[in-house]
Design an enzyme around this catalytic site. Structure first.
Site, PDB file in Angstrom:
ATOM      1  N   GLN A 178     116.406  14.386  63.032  1.00 25.94           N
ATOM      2  CA  GLN A 178     116.073  13.981  61.659  1.00 25.94           C
ATOM      3  C   GLN A 178     116.748  14.866  60.613  1.00 25.94           C
ATOM      4  O   GLN A 178     116.704  14.560  59.424  1.00 25.94           O
ATOM      5  CB  GLN A 178     114.542  14.029  61.450  1.00 25.94           C
ATOM      6  CG  GLN A 178     113.772  12.985  62.227  1.00 25.94           C
ATOM      7  CD  GLN A 178     113.949  11.574  61.674  1.00 25.94           C
ATOM      8  OE1 GLN A 178     114.226  11.369  60.495  1.00 25.94           O
ATOM      9  NE2 GLN A 178     113.774  10.583  62.525  1.00 25.94           N
ATOM     10  N   SER A 198     121.648  12.549  66.653  1.00 24.81           N
ATOM     11  CA  SER A 198     121.858  11.138  66.964  1.00 24.81           C
ATOM     12  C   SER A 198     122.486  10.416  65.774  1.00 24.81           C
ATOM     13  O   SER A 198     122.008  10.530  64.639  1.00 24.81           O
ATOM     14  CB  SER A 198     120.512  10.505  67.307  1.00 24.81           C
ATOM     15  OG  SER A 198     120.686   9.136  67.558  1.00 24.81           O
ATOM     16  N   HIS A 200     122.633   7.263  64.822  1.00 24.12           N
ATOM     17  CA  HIS A 200     121.986   6.169  64.083  1.00 24.12           C
ATOM     18  C   HIS A 200     120.942   6.648  63.069  1.00 24.12           C
ATOM     19  O   HIS A 200     120.391   5.858  62.309  1.00 24.12           O
ATOM     20  CB  HIS A 200     121.416   5.110  65.037  1.00 24.12           C
ATOM     21  CG  HIS A 200     120.115   5.445  65.707  1.00 24.12           C
ATOM     22  ND1 HIS A 200     118.904   4.970  65.235  1.00 24.12           N
ATOM     23  CD2 HIS A 200     119.832   6.172  66.798  1.00 24.12           C
ATOM     24  CE1 HIS A 200     117.939   5.398  66.045  1.00 24.12           C
ATOM     25  NE2 HIS A 200     118.480   6.136  66.996  1.00 24.12           N
ATOM     26  N   CYS A 323     108.364   4.503  68.124  1.00 27.43           N
ATOM     27  CA  CYS A 323     108.009   4.556  69.544  1.00 27.43           C
ATOM     28  C   CYS A 323     106.517   4.293  69.756  1.00 27.43           C
ATOM     29  O   CYS A 323     106.120   3.826  70.801  1.00 27.43           O
ATOM     30  CB  CYS A 323     108.351   5.916  70.123  1.00 27.43           C
ATOM     31  SG  CYS A 323     109.819   6.625  69.397  1.00 27.43           S
TER      32      CYS A 323
END
Ligand SMILES: *Cc1c(COP(=O)(O)O)cnc(C)c1O
Length: 394
Positions: A178, A198, A200, A323
């Site tokens: 993040q 990450s 994305h 999630c």
């Protein structure tokens, strides 16, 4: 439509899409092949590695490309555990509000005989470095703490925790999924040994990320096969995805200051507006917080119904992490900061993007205020609270 779920994923930037499509057409060679086509792909791959390394103050050979944040988290933790097992050090320190990619990997290790200490996350959503120092033992092989939380956006004192780990000679892994591309991250100054990111989450493509592992940290393989990624991650590299990730990260970093200034103003306007709703509370510290994160609990309502009604009004939001949505358990993050079940159920995360306008913020404030009022109108819990049969917590 207002997209306020950037913590779950972000829209690819125009530049990232251009890099990706161009390379799907022109850069499709296998970087391990020796003819010109392959070597061109290899050059593109190594250029991306250099660019990404420079941004986080690492050396190119310390960057390993992965399929995303989850894989990087798994590989970092399992590598440290393998080293620990070899040296008879089977204790790991982490926190209760990590991403499931970390927590579930730790549970697996616990079943294999590792002992896990989860640091207390205080009411403000922060970990105290002194408590990390106290938790480290002679048999500790790893400390793993996230840079910024994906649900409540709190930014941890990573540099200080890293300094503690350095002093005690314990490996330090940081899930920075993040943080990278959103706030400054410098693995050297932050005393980080391993770091996960990450694409994305910073306007790059899905299914691609990277693991930074400091020189001298021995990684174990999750995937066996060819000798790609210095023998630590087999499989033909996703060249278009990796190059597109580098493009997205360069863009995010070049606009970081400007984006942060704008987003912080918008975030604080949104927080101030929502705080006018009775019996609600901001989750996580108001200052040590990602510029795009707003997370509230509203007493007497269910987060899921709130989301559905906001969706009707064209607002894409979340009750916590992608999630856990769809499951009935309240968020482990909100429980970790001490919210009781009833209150944790009424949560809302609005993770705003860089392009958000004041008009959109005001529309969100108005919509959430109306929807919360409407839902409370027929909530049995709210009726009991108003009748004094139950006590307000917020
Ligand atoms: C999204 C996220 C991950 C998982 O990353 P993927 O690339 O989706 O596997 C891990 N940790 C945090 C904090 C995240 O926000």
């Amino acid at each position: 439509m207002i997209y306020a779920d950037n913590a779950a994923t972000t829209r690819m930037s125009e530049a990232a899409i251009n890099t990706m499509t161009e390379l799907m057409k022109e850069g499709w060679g296998n970087p391990s092949s020796l003819y010109v086509h392959g070597q061109k792909a290899k050059e593109i791959l190594e250029k991306a590695r250099e660019e990404i390394a420079e941004i986080i103050s690492a050396a190119p050979r310390e960057i390993y490309f992965t399929s995303g944040g989850s894989e990087a988290d798994n590989q970092a933790i399992l590598s440290a555990a393998a080293l620990g097992r070899k040296n008879g050090k089977m204790h790991i320190v982490s926190s209760a509000f990590e991403h499931h990619a970390v927590l579930h990997t730790l549970s697996k290790l616990e079943k294999e005989g590792f002992e896990i200490t989860l640091l207390n996350v205080h009411e403000d959503g922060l970990i105290v470095p002194e408590e990390a120092a106290e938790a480290i033992r002679d048999d500790t092989c790893l400390v793993t703490v996230m840079y910024a939380n994906n649900e409540i956006g709190t930014i941890q004192p990573i540099r200080k925790i890293g300094a503690v780990c350095r002093e005690k000679g314990v490996l330090f892994h940081v899930d920075a999924v993040q943080a990278v591309g959103h706030i400054p991250v410098n693995v050297a100054e932050d005393n980080i040994d391993m770091l996960s990111a990450s694409a994305h989450k910073f306007h790059g493509p899905k299914g691609v990320g990277f693991l930074y592992a400091k020189k001298g940290v021995r990684l174990s393989n999750l995937i066996e096969g060819g000798a790609q990624e210095r023998g630590k991650r087999a499989g033909t590299e996703n060249v278009p995805g990796i190059a597109s990730m580098a493009t997205a990260l360069k863009e995010a970093v070049s606009k970081m200051q400007e984006n942060t200034e704008h987003q912080t103003v918008m975030r604080d306007r949104l927080i101030a507006g929502l705080q006018r709703i009775p019996h609600c509370a901001l989750n996580g510290d108001a200052v040590h917080r990602l510029p795009g994160n707003v997370n509230f609990c509203f007493e007497g309502i269910e987060g899921e119904s709130l989301l559905l009604l906001l969706d009707d009004r064209g607002i894409c939001a979340s009750s916590g992490s992608a999630c856990t949505s769809g499951s009935l358990d309240p968020s482990h993050v909100l429980l970790a900061i001490g919210r009781v079940h009833d209150v944790a159920h009424g949560s809302l995360r609005l993770s705003i993007g860089e392009e958000i306008s004041e008009k959109e913020v005001d529309y969100m404030i108005q919509s959430v205020t109306e929807v919360v009022g409407y839902l409370r109108g027929f909530s049995p819990i709210w009726r009991d609270l108003m009748a004094g049969k139950k006590e307000f917590i917020l």
